[in-house]
Write a protein that holds these residues in place. Structure first.
Motif, PDB file in Angstrom:
ATOM      1  N   CYS A  43       0.477  -1.084   0.064  1.00 47.14           N
ATOM      2  CA  CYS A  43      -0.364  -0.207   0.115  1.00 47.14           C
ATOM      3  C   CYS A  43       0.871   1.010   0.343  1.00 47.14           C
ATOM      4  CB  CYS A  43      -1.086  -0.342   1.103  1.00 47.14           C
ATOM      5  SG  CYS A  43      -1.933  -1.063   1.143  1.00 47.14           S
ATOM      6  N   ASN A 243      -7.982   0.704  -1.358  1.00 46.27           N
ATOM      7  CA  ASN A 243      -7.509  -0.937  -0.951  1.00 46.27           C
ATOM      8  C   ASN A 243      -8.623  -2.497  -1.405  1.00 46.27           C
ATOM      9  OD1 ASN A 243      -4.685  -2.520  -1.622  1.00 46.27           O
ATOM     10  ND2 ASN A 243      -4.225  -3.293   0.119  1.00 46.27           N
ATOM     11  N   LYS A 247      -9.122  -4.849  -3.359  1.00 45.76           N
ATOM     12  CA  LYS A 247      -9.411  -6.360  -3.632  1.00 45.76           C
ATOM     13  C   LYS A 247     -10.868  -7.305  -3.960  1.00 45.76           C
ATOM     14  CE  LYS A 247      -5.965  -6.464   0.390  1.00 45.76           C
ATOM     15  NZ  LYS A 247      -5.749  -6.659   1.566  1.00 45.76           N
ATOM     16  N   TYR A 285      -0.851   3.834  -8.231  1.00 49.32           N
ATOM     17  CA  TYR A 285      -1.504   3.680  -6.122  1.00 49.32           C
ATOM     18  C   TYR A 285      -1.599   5.348  -5.743  1.00 49.32           C
ATOM     19  CZ  TYR A 285      -3.362   1.933  -2.126  1.00 49.32           C
ATOM     20  OH  TYR A 285      -3.893   1.319  -1.044  1.00 49.32           O
ATOM     21  N   THR A 291      -6.129   7.497  -7.303  1.00 46.08           N
ATOM     22  CA  THR A 291      -5.379   6.390  -7.894  1.00 46.08           C
ATOM     23  C   THR A 291      -5.718   5.746  -8.995  1.00 46.08           C
ATOM     24  OG1 THR A 291      -5.015   4.700  -5.111  1.00 46.08           O
ATOM     25  CG2 THR A 291      -6.017   3.653  -7.631  1.00 46.08           C
TER      26      THR A 291
END
Length: 344
Positions: A43, A243, A247, A285, A291
């Motif tokens: 991250c 994040n 995912k 990112y 992002t």
């Protein structure tokens, strides 16, 4: 142009780097890693390069590395060639599709995305091919990624995985493919395939974000192809961050199928090769609190001068194996059409 000379030098020195141009932009971005380590993604802000399933989750961090930008000038279009494949994969891929359709009819899953790789005999000029790719596909995310321990990849992907600015996010549901024409007519199979992707994304995020907006599906052009695309946007809540969203989305049904676990299991057991970074994702990112990630489609890998193009298509209960093979052939032309031969 100086940036391409720099890329050539970096490649000759076997230095890790990525050069990329965002959709509908004329600015090149070059990020050069100062060592040849494989840096795992945890991250931190940087350019991420993620596999489809398992493998190195790589990042070139912005911090401690060299980042530069510049405007693209008129790229000289080199003559491209129609490279020949190593072998005819038609029968093998049609058998794979038939197996996928049977599994759907048996209730194992609703959709599966099956792919193949096309190995080409001739060697290409990396720089001139990349220049050709940039100038040919202005609406795509165009990139050239190299790491001495991972390899060289380039592509022109039409599919955004997610775009996040502060707590606002956008994503797309892209599926259904045919050759582009002025009067595109979509079959039930393709409309259903695209709806699967839209429904999956909405299901994954609807309880975790605010102000969800889903557009109707529209026809969009990508190279010589047409796709169906819906735009999905909303607001991230404090307990559901970038994040978590990534995912939840990756891999979307556009690259694996539905239900996800069963589709991936079928892919791993039946495709017969490792997708590596094909159908993974890549991009910026957390650069300046933003992002910008894309699904790694319409891409190729160069390994020991061997060029491998990766292509796939969504399979539903109505899929016709021969038509699906033709779809992969059409998709392969996105990369085949920009290849420039290496001169010795």
């Amino acid at each position: 142009m100086q940036v391409f000379e720099e890329i050539q030098a970096l490649f000759s020195q076997q230095k890790s780097f990525v050069c990329y141009v965002k959709p509908n932009e004329n600015v090149w971005n070059l990020l050069v890693q100062q060592n040849d380590e494989i840096i795992d993604f945890i991250c931190q802000a940087g350019f991420v390069f993620m596999p489809f399933h398992k493998g190195n989750q790589v990042i070139i961090p912005f911090e401690g590395n060299t980042f530069s930008q510049g405007n693209l000038e008129n790229l000289e279009k080199k003559s491209t060639e129609n490279f020949t494949s190593e072998s005819n994969q038609k029968e093998a891929f049609e058998d794979l599709v038939s197996k996928g359709v049977l599994a759907i009819q048996q209730g194992q899953f609703d959709k599966v995305v099956l792919s193949r790789k096309i190995v080409l005999k001739e060697q290409i000029s990396i720089i001139e091919t990349f220049q050709s790719l940039i100038s040919t596909y202005p609406t795509a995310f165009r990139y050239l990624f190299f790491h001495p321990k991972i390899g060289l990849w380039m592509g022109a992907t039409p599919e955004q995985l997610v775009k996040i600015n502060q707590n606002q996010f956008e994503t797309v549901a892209l599926a259904g493919t045919q050759l582009y024409s002025e009067n595109v007519i979509w079959a039930t199979k393709e409309i259903e395939e695209q709806q699967f992707v839209t429904d999956y994304i909405v299901t994954k995020v609807k309880d975790k974000i605010n102000n969800l907006i889903v557009s109707d599906a529209k026809t969009v052009k990508a190279g010589n192809l047409a796709h169906l695309k819906s735009f999905i946007s909303g607001e991230l809540t404090p307990d559901f961050q970038a994040n978590d969203l990534i995912k939840a989305l990756h891999p979307t049904p556009a690259v694996c199928g539905l239900p996800k676990v069963q589709a991936i299991d079928f892919i791993l057991k039946n495709e017969g090769y490792n997708r590596k970074y094909y159908a993974g994702f890549l991009g910026e990112y957390n650069k300046d609190n933003q992002t910008d990630l894309f699904v790694n489609l319409r891409c190729l890998e160069v390994e020991n001068d061997v060029v491998t193009i990766y292509v796939g298509c969504g399979i539903t209960k109505d899929s016709n194996p021969e038509k699906e093979f033709i779809e992969t052939e059409n998709k392969s032309m996105t990369m085949r059409n920009i290849l420039v031969s290496k001169t010795f």
